[in-house]
Each structure stands twice: as structure tokens, then as C-alpha cells.
Write an enzyme that holds these catalytic residues in place. Structure first.
Site, PDB file in Angstrom:
ATOM      1  N   GLU A 119       0.224  14.306   3.397  1.00 17.27           N
ATOM      2  CA  GLU A 119      -0.977  14.252   2.570  1.00 17.27           C
ATOM      3  C   GLU A 119      -2.133  13.686   3.382  1.00 17.27           C
ATOM      4  O   GLU A 119      -2.953  12.922   2.904  1.00 17.27           O
ATOM      5  CB  GLU A 119      -0.725  13.409   1.315  1.00 17.27           C
TER       6      GLU A 119
ATOM      7  N   ASP B   8       0.837  -1.195   0.000  1.00 17.13           N
ATOM      8  CA  ASP B   8       0.000   0.000   0.000  1.00 17.13           C
ATOM      9  C   ASP B   8       0.872   1.246   0.000  1.00 17.13           C
ATOM     10  O   ASP B   8       1.547   1.540   0.984  1.00 17.13           O
ATOM     11  CB  ASP B   8      -0.888  -0.009   1.251  1.00 17.13           C
TER      12      ASP B   8
ATOM     13  N   ARG C  59       5.936   6.756  12.740  1.00 16.14           N
ATOM     14  CA  ARG C  59       6.568   5.634  12.040  1.00 16.14           C
ATOM     15  C   ARG C  59       8.082   5.756  12.006  1.00 16.14           C
ATOM     16  O   ARG C  59       8.778   4.810  11.768  1.00 16.14           O
ATOM     17  CB  ARG C  59       6.042   5.552  10.601  1.00 16.14           C
TER      18      ARG C  59
ATOM     19  N   CYS D 141      -7.610  12.387   4.267  1.00 19.67           N
ATOM     20  CA  CYS D 141      -6.632  12.529   3.198  1.00 19.67           C
ATOM     21  C   CYS D 141      -6.652  13.917   2.581  1.00 19.67           C
ATOM     22  O   CYS D 141      -7.723  14.458   2.304  1.00 19.67           O
ATOM     23  CB  CYS D 141      -7.003  11.479   2.157  1.00 19.67           C
TER      24      CYS D 141
ATOM     25  N   MET E 256      -2.947   8.236   7.110  1.00 18.27           N
ATOM     26  CA  MET E 256      -1.657   7.554   7.284  1.00 18.27           C
ATOM     27  C   MET E 256      -0.506   8.395   6.750  1.00 18.27           C
ATOM     28  O   MET E 256       0.650   8.119   7.019  1.00 18.27           O
ATOM     29  CB  MET E 256      -1.694   6.191   6.598  1.00 18.27           C
TER      30      MET E 256
ATOM     31  N   ILE F 231      -7.454   7.542  -5.227  1.00 26.22           N
ATOM     32  CA  ILE F 231      -6.412   8.544  -4.987  1.00 26.22           C
ATOM     33  C   ILE F 231      -7.120   9.795  -4.477  1.00 26.22           C
ATOM     34  O   ILE F 231      -7.746  10.529  -5.247  1.00 26.22           O
ATOM     35  CB  ILE F 231      -5.596   8.873  -6.262  1.00 26.22           C
ATOM     36  N   GLY F 232      -7.081   9.965  -3.178  1.00 21.48           N
ATOM     37  CA  GLY F 232      -7.562  11.215  -2.598  1.00 21.48           C
ATOM     38  C   GLY F 232      -8.986  11.294  -2.073  1.00 21.48           C
ATOM     39  O   GLY F 232      -9.364  12.347  -1.552  1.00 21.48           O
TER      40      GLY F 232
HETATM   41  P1  XMP Z   1     -12.246   6.752   4.381  1.00 13.45           P
HETATM   42  O1  XMP Z   1     -12.916   7.820   3.541  1.00 13.45           O
HETATM   43  O2  XMP Z   1     -13.070   5.524   4.488  1.00 13.45           O
HETATM   44  O3  XMP Z   1     -10.949   6.372   3.552  1.00 13.45           O
HETATM   45  O4  XMP Z   1     -11.764   7.279   5.687  1.00 13.45           O
HETATM   46  C1  XMP Z   1     -10.002   5.459   3.996  1.00 13.45           C
HETATM   47  C2  XMP Z   1      -8.822   5.471   3.048  1.00 13.45           C
HETATM   48  O5  XMP Z   1      -8.194   6.757   3.028  1.00 13.45           O
HETATM   49  C3  XMP Z   1      -6.862   6.608   2.538  1.00 13.45           C
HETATM   50  N1  XMP Z   1      -5.947   7.345   3.413  1.00 13.45           N
HETATM   51  C4  XMP Z   1      -5.153   8.343   3.013  1.00 13.45           C
HETATM   52  N2  XMP Z   1      -4.961   8.887   1.801  1.00 13.45           N
HETATM   53  N3  XMP Z   1      -3.412  10.413   2.739  1.00 13.45           N
HETATM   54  C5  XMP Z   1      -4.053   9.888   1.666  1.00 13.45           C
HETATM   55  O6  XMP Z   1      -3.827  10.340   0.533  1.00 13.45           O
HETATM   56  C6  XMP Z   1      -3.560   9.902   4.005  1.00 13.45           C
HETATM   57  O7  XMP Z   1      -2.976  10.382   4.965  1.00 13.45           O
HETATM   58  C7  XMP Z   1      -4.476   8.818   4.133  1.00 13.45           C
HETATM   59  N4  XMP Z   1      -4.845   8.059   5.193  1.00 13.45           N
HETATM   60  C8  XMP Z   1      -5.759   7.177   4.710  1.00 13.45           C
HETATM   61  C9  XMP Z   1      -6.549   5.131   2.571  1.00 13.45           C
HETATM   62  O8  XMP Z   1      -6.607   4.661   1.236  1.00 13.45           O
HETATM   63  C10 XMP Z   1      -7.672   4.557   3.418  1.00 13.45           C
HETATM   64  O9  XMP Z   1      -7.937   3.216   3.171  1.00 13.45           O
END
Ligand code: XMP
Length: 501
Positions: free
Chosen positions: A437, A260, A420, A317, A411, A311-312
Site C-alpha cells: 500500500e 503505528d 523489514r 501511500c 512504509m 488513512i491514505g
Molecule cells: P506525507 O504526505 O507527509 O505523509 O508524505 C506521510 C505519512 O504517510 C503515511 N505513509 C503511508 N501510508 N502506505 C500508507 O498507507 C504507505 O506505504 C505509507 N508510508 C507512509 C504515514 O502515515 C506517514 O506518516
């Protein structure tokens, strides 16, 4: 591309969940009960689930408690990799906890030897709160069973276990790896509540209890491996310790590895998949994230078993805000589904952006075989992290109350990245320069995630009913046969009428 596919792509370009509704169809179902409606799906090429829900690999969402509930309810949890680089063991431990959750065969039951005293045995019973101990010799051959009843009203001091246990000759035992059905039949026939399993040489393989069989029957949709253990996935990165991490996770019995990274259509991913395949062969592998047809084809050509799309769109995010790159999630899902193929393709996981239950059906019809949820589960009991009490102003009452909150963070948020990194690294790396991000937000703490999952499944079953079919697979097939029979694009006022409350 077929004209119908081009029309569909045109229709969804620039669109996401709240831009659509589906037209209701003549319903053929008498009841909208998740227990009777088939919601099964493919998570990856070799893993089928009875429910299409996956909890996100985020360090504020999925660790063992979340993954256990998800698998018990028929979905899957992916343990995040938000542990410090080089610190592999904590993630491995989470996987082990899921794999050891006992419903059927207790592989490592509490045991004593015939030579131990009853006093020692009682101490183990008290400490473990277990009422039956298996008695084994030094070679782990089964010698008997000792229950609470056997030790009641007898002088415990120096009396040996062997003098009170039910010896192996008087026990009903199963030889070899019995199936659950065989074990259940044997226990019913012979009227026993405990069934030790032994190999041909009489060595203990495990213990089956009638209580665990009943508990298993209460979880008819649970996601299990061939040994009856719950399924669990784990995420790794594409650099650093990722191969070592994968090796340890696989040793612990993880069922699927997810590489991932924020941008899966990349040279870094290409190298990581090649190295993974070279070392681990045909191990079940998911990769992501991507959001374009080219991205999906790139990963499928490299032999992954499922692709994660998004993506996004995620709740935590900020990629789109900070980089201006990304694809609206419905557009992404349709493009990726068409690239992966509509019949018998590599499964896709629709990841992120779901804020209401109805959007889950959209994710599953427009392209996802399963849907990955993060913020929808935030704040529940099973998420990692402490509850903090925060003051909240109640304007009507003109007073402040303390409300319990939990943290949800992306994340790629500064906080998650900082955690991390090793402490030394944190000194030497300008964390800001890594380009965060993701964001961190507080979410009101709520109860268990289980009723939330069950609610989602009820709503999904209602969607199947509105769709005029009897299963999720049938609904997806019908949609892709003739998308415009279902699809309605909404005007701004229709969006307000539908989604603003
Ligand atoms: P939801 O909308 O269900 O989405 O909270 C969960 C997904 O969000 C992504 N994710 C991130 N994408 N920066 C990103 O670009 C981040 O810091 C981040 N944290 C989580 C990830 O795909 C997750 O499964």
C-alpha cells in the site's frame, strides 16, 4: 450533535486541503516573527511542544539526524520501525544518538586517570578533538581537569597527568544536579568556562561548558526532557517483537512510543494496547492511524495519550488506490476532532497529505494539534539513504545532466516491506501477497531540512497574523468558536486561481 457541528461536517464532507481557504481577519500583530509568536501545542497528553511539526516515522525520513533537527527546532521526530523484525538494536541506537546529543550537560566526558602519562592524555585529546579532559580515579571521583594548555611545552613522555592537572581543590565544581540557570550563574560569578558536576561523595556526574550553554541559548525553542536532553519518539508495530522493542526503546530513554499500523481501528490494535499497558503502565503512548470518529473514540477509550489521524493521504501511500478505503483528510480531521472533544481533548496528530506550507495551517485548525510530515522533508541531508546521480533531460538545452536524487518510499511499499523481512522470510513469503500500500519515488536531493522547517514556521506565523490573533492556540479556539467566520469552500476555478501556479 450541535447544529453548528453538523453544518461543519456537511461542509467538509468529501473535502481535503485544497478545497478551502480561510478569510483574512483584522491583524493585531506588528511583526510576523516566529521568535515572538506563540506556536506551542500539545503533541500528546503529557508532551507539549513549542512548534507543531513532527517528522514521520518512515525509513526514508526519520532517523537520528532528522529527529535531532526537529527537536532542536521545537518539534519532534519519530524514529521509524523499518528495521528487520527481531533486529531491535539499530532502532535503539538511533534513539540513543538523539538522547546523547549534547547541548548542556556532558554526561560522559572524556576522562583520564591521574596515573596516566601526558602522552596518553594528548593522544586522547587528539583522537576526540576535545581540549579539556576530566581526571577521575578508579571510583570515578573527580581529581582534576587537564587542558591543552597544561600539556603545552612540557616533556610528555613519562610525566604523569597528576603533575600537570589543575587539582580538584583548585577547581570550581557544582554539587548535585544543578539547573542550567544555577550553573550559568556559578560560571559567571567564578569566571570559569568548564564546570564539572559531582555528587556528595565527589563522584563525577557530568561536565558543563560555557560553549554548550551558548549553543543551548541559540536553541530557545528546542524540545527537551527534564534533564535538558532532546525529546524523541519511536514507532513500533502491533505484532511480533513489538513489546520487546518497546522495552529496549524505553531503556534507551525514548520519550514516547507510537504504535503505528495502517488500520488502527482494529482487533490487532486493541490487543496491542492492552498488552502494552499491562507491561509498561502509564508510559506515554500514541496510536494510529484512524480516520473516523469511531476510530478515535475506540483508541481514546483504550487509554492512549494521542491519536494519529490519516488513512491514505500520505505522499508515498497507495491505500486508497489499491483498497478504495480512506477518508479525505480534512473530513477525517473534523470528524476526529469532534469525536475527541474540542476543549482539553486527547491530542490528535494530523498525519499525511501536506504538499504545501499553507496546508499545515489547515491540518492544525481542522483538527490536528500537531502535523506529521513525510514527503515535505524528503531528499534533505538529514534523511537516511544514499544520494544517487540520475540523468535528467533538459529539453531547452537538448542535453542530459546528472542530478542528485534520494529515495522516498511508503512504509507499506514492496521495497520497505522486503527490507523489514529477514532473508529467509523473504524466500518463504510471497511478498506481493502481502498487499503493498505504498510506492517508491525519487526526490531531488536538497540541503539541510533546518531551513525548510524554519520556512514552515515563518509561514505559520504569517497565518496567525492573517487570522487576527497572536497565537496558534488562539487561532484554533477562534476557529472552533465560529468556523464559518473563517471557512470558505472553493469552486473549481477558485482552486485553480489559488493553487495552480
Ligand atoms: P506525507 O504526505 O507527509 O505523509 O508524505 C506521510 C505519512 O504517510 C503515511 N505513509 C503511508 N501510508 N502506505 C500508507 O498507507 C504507505 O506505504 C505509507 N508510508 C507512509 C504515514 O502515515 C506517514 O506518516
Amino acid at each position: 450533535m450541535a447544529p453548528e457541528s453538523e453544518r461543519l461536517i456537511d461542509t467538509v464532507r468529501g473535502c481535503t486541503f485544497d478545497d478551502f481557504l480561510f478569510r483574512p481577519q483584522y491583524s493585531v500583530l506588528e511583526r510576523r516573527d516566529p521568535a515572538t509568536i506563540d506556536l506551542s501545542c500539545r503533541f500528546s497528553e503529557h508532551i507539549t511542544l513549542k512548534r507543531p511539526i513532527v517528522s514521520a516515522n518512515m525509513d526514508t525520513v526519520t532517523r537520528a539526524p532528522m529527529a535531532i533537527v526537529q527537536a532542536e527546532e521545537g518539534g519532534l521526530g519519530i524514529i521509524d520501525r523499518g528495521f528487520k523484525s527481531g533486529d531491535i538494536e539499530p532502532q535503539v541506537r538511533e534513539v540513543e544518538k538523539v538522547k546523547r546529543t549534547q547541548h548542556v550537560i556532558i554526561r560522559d566526558p572524556y576522562a583520564v586517570t591521574p596515573e596516566m602519562t601526558l602522552g596518553q592524555a594528548i593522544a586522547i585529546m587528539r583522537r576526540s578533538r576535545v581540549g579539556t579532559l576530566v581526571v577521575v580515579d578508579a571510583e570515578r571521583r573527580l581529581r582534576g581537569l587537564l587542558t591543552e594548555r597544561d600539556v603545552r611545552f612540557v616533556p610528555t613522555g613519562e610525566t604523569k597527568v597528576s603533575s600537570r592537572m589543575t587539582p580538584v581543590d583548585a577547581l570550581v565544581t557544582g554539587v548535585g544536579e544543578l539547573t542550567l540557570d544555577q550553573a550559568e550563574r556559578l560560571m559567571l560569578e567564578r569566571k570559569v568556562k568548564k564546570l564539572p558536576l559531582v555528587d556528595a561523595a565527589g563522584r563525577l556526574l557530568g561536565l558543563i561548558t560555557s560553549r554548550d550553554i551558548v549553543r543551548q541559548a541559540r536553541l530557545p525553542f528546542a524540545s527537551r526532557d527534564a534533564h535538558g536532553r532532546l525529546l524523541v519518539g519511536a514507532a513500533i508495530g502491533a505484532k511480533g517483537d513489538y513489546l520487546e522493542r518497546a522495552a529496549e526503546l524505553l531503556k534507551a530513554g525514548v520519550d514516547v512510543i507510537v504504535i503505528d499500523i495502517a488500520h488502527g481501528h482494529s482487533v490487532v490494535m486493541e490487543r496491542a494496547i492492552a498488552a502494552f499497558r499491562a507491561r509498561f503502565g502509564a508510559t506515554e503512548l500514541v496510536a494510529g492511524n484512524v480516520a473516523t470518529g469511531e476510530g478515535v473514540r475506540f483508541l481514546v477509550d483504550r487509554g492512549v495519550n494521542a491519536v494519529k489521524i490519516g488513512i491514505g493521504p500520505g505522499g508515498g501511500c497507495t491505500t486508497r488506490i489499491t483498497t478504495s478505503f480512506g477518508v479525505p483528510q480534512i473530513q477525517a480531521l473534523v470528524e476526529c476532532r469532534l469525536a475527541a472533544g474540542v476543549t482539553e481533548p486527547v491530542p490528535l496528530i494530523a498525519d499525511g497529505g501536506v504538499r504545501r506550507h499553507g496546508a499545515i495551517l489547515e491540518a492544525l485548525l481542522f483538527g490536528g494539534d500537531t502535523v506529521m510530515l513525510g514527503s515535505m522533508f524528503a531528499g534533505t541531508e538529514e534523511t537516511p539513504g544514499e544520494i544517487v546521480q540520475k540523468p535528467v533531460v533538459l529539453p531547452e538545452a537538448q542535453r542530459t545532466v546528472k542530478v542528485p536524487f534520494k529515495v522516498l518510499r511508503g512504509m507499506a511499499s514492496i521495497q520497505a516491506i522486503r527490507d523489514r523481512l529477514d532473508v529467509e522470510d523473504a524466500d518463504s513469503v510471497d511478498i506481493e501477497a502481502l498487499g503493498a500500500e505504498g510506492t517508491e519515488v525519487s526526490v531531488p536531493a536538497r540541503g539541510s531540512v533546518r531551513p525548510i522547517v524554519q520556512d514552515i514556521l515563518r509561514h505559520l506565523s504569517s497565518s496567525v497574523s492573517y487570522g487576527g490573533v497572536t497565537s496558534l492556540t488562539e487561532l484554533r479556539e477562534r476557529f472552533w468558536d465560529d468556523p464559518f467566520r473563517y471557512l470558505q469552500k472553493l469552486s473549481a476555478s477558485a482552486k485553480r486561481e489559488s493553487y495552480e501556479r
